[in-house]
Scaffold this motif. Structure first.
Motif, PDB file in Angstrom:
ATOM      1  N   ASN A 181       0.830  -1.206   0.000  1.00 53.26           N
ATOM      2  CA  ASN A 181       0.000   0.000   0.000  1.00 53.26           C
ATOM      3  C   ASN A 181       0.864   1.256   0.000  1.00 53.26           C
ATOM      4  N   SER A 182       1.950   1.205   0.788  1.00 56.51           N
ATOM      5  CA  SER A 182       2.848   2.365   0.832  1.00 56.51           C
ATOM      6  C   SER A 182       3.510   2.602  -0.514  1.00 56.51           C
ATOM      7  N   ARG A 183       3.976   1.533  -1.151  1.00 62.38           N
ATOM      8  CA  ARG A 183       4.611   1.673  -2.470  1.00 62.38           C
ATOM      9  C   ARG A 183       3.618   2.172  -3.504  1.00 62.38           C
ATOM     10  N   ALA A 184       2.398   1.657  -3.443  1.00 61.01           N
ATOM     11  CA  ALA A 184       1.380   2.115  -4.395  1.00 61.01           C
ATOM     12  C   ALA A 184       1.105   3.600  -4.217  1.00 61.01           C
ATOM     13  N   MET A 185       1.042   4.061  -2.964  1.00 61.69           N
ATOM     14  CA  MET A 185       0.790   5.474  -2.712  1.00 61.69           C
ATOM     15  C   MET A 185       1.939   6.334  -3.233  1.00 61.69           C
ATOM     16  N   TRP A 186       3.171   5.898  -2.958  1.00 63.22           N
ATOM     17  CA  TRP A 186       4.326   6.663  -3.442  1.00 63.22           C
ATOM     18  C   TRP A 186       4.395   6.641  -4.973  1.00 63.22           C
ATOM     19  N   TRP A 187       4.000   5.554  -5.592  1.00 63.57           N
ATOM     20  CA  TRP A 187       4.010   5.484  -7.049  1.00 63.57           C
ATOM     21  C   TRP A 187       2.999   6.467  -7.643  1.00 63.57           C
ATOM     22  N   ILE A 188       1.840   6.600  -7.006  1.00 60.27           N
ATOM     23  CA  ILE A 188       0.842   7.576  -7.454  1.00 60.27           C
ATOM     24  C   ILE A 188       1.380   9.000  -7.295  1.00 60.27           C
ATOM     25  N   VAL A 189       2.038   9.255  -6.160  1.00 56.13           N
ATOM     26  CA  VAL A 189       2.602  10.588  -5.923  1.00 56.13           C
ATOM     27  C   VAL A 189       3.661  10.908  -6.977  1.00 56.13           C
TER      28      VAL A 189
END
Length: 216
Positions: A181-189
């Motif tokens: 979830n953290s990686r997905a959020m950073w990828w969106i950012v």
């Protein structure tokens, strides 16, 4: 086959078990003669029953009404009394012979309250053997009990290990989920930042182009 019989004889010879019962009335005294060698342990189990007309049988009386007086006398020493105990109507008694010779073990039912001259039945079981051998026999029983407790303990430990493994798997799954979830959020950012940078670059490029064409 003969060897096995001799081996079993040597195992059971140190122990002599005998059981008796006799009828009487409250206050009667009954004695038994036992030949004991030095350092021999005598274990006695006794049970006093009092006749109950309602049950038409012998039942264990209350310790407030009846008791048992146990005496041990050394016959070889002019019937010198070495033990005198007042016990409950049912129980166990142990005696260690300090000298070799004949001993007299006496049981007397004791009426504590006036309940009439009631019929009684006293059951007595003797177990005679060397003190160390009888202790070894008790240790074997304890080892068997300890073995069962050990099996139960090992099963409990196994269940705890399985529970711990389940908890560790849940923690690992939670950590992986949080990481994803953290990686997905950073990828969106990162994607949003890249889009902003591309838009800014395109705007500058268009502005420079328009200046060159003297449109602006």
């Amino acid at each position: 086959m003969l060897f096995h019989l001799i081996f079993l004889a040597f195992i059971f010879l140190p122990f002599r078990v005998s059981a008796f019962y006799f009828y009487g009335y409250g206050g009667d005294r009954k004695c038994f003669l036992k030949e004991l060698s030095k350092d021999t342990l005598l274990k006695v189990s006794y049970n006093l029953g009092v006749y109950d007309g309602k049950l038409i049988d012998y039942a264990l009386p209350s310790s407030n009404d009846y008791g048992i007086v146990i005496d041990v006398e050394e016959v070889f020493d002019n019937n010198h009394r070495v033990v005198h105990q007042q016990n409950s109507p049912s129980g166990n008694f142990e005696f260690l012979a300090l000298e070799s010779g004949e001993y007299k073990i006496c049981f007397q039912s004791q009426v504590k309250n006036w309940v009439g001259k009631t019929k009684t039945k006293l059951e007595v079981e003797f177990e005679i053997g060397l003190g160390e051998m009888l202790k070894l026999k008790e240790k074997d029983a304890l080892k068997s009990l300890h073995g069962r407790i050990g099996i139960l303990t090992s099963k409990i430990m196994e269940i705890r290990r399985e529970q711990q493994l389940v908890r560790e798997r849940e923690e690992s799954f939670r950590d992986i989920s949080e990481s994803v979830n953290s990686r997905a959020m950073w990828w969106i950012v990162i994607q949003v930042i890249l889009l902003i940078l591309i838009c800014v670059w395109q705007m500058k490029s268009l502005r420079s182009f328009f200046y060159k064409q003297k449109i602006l």
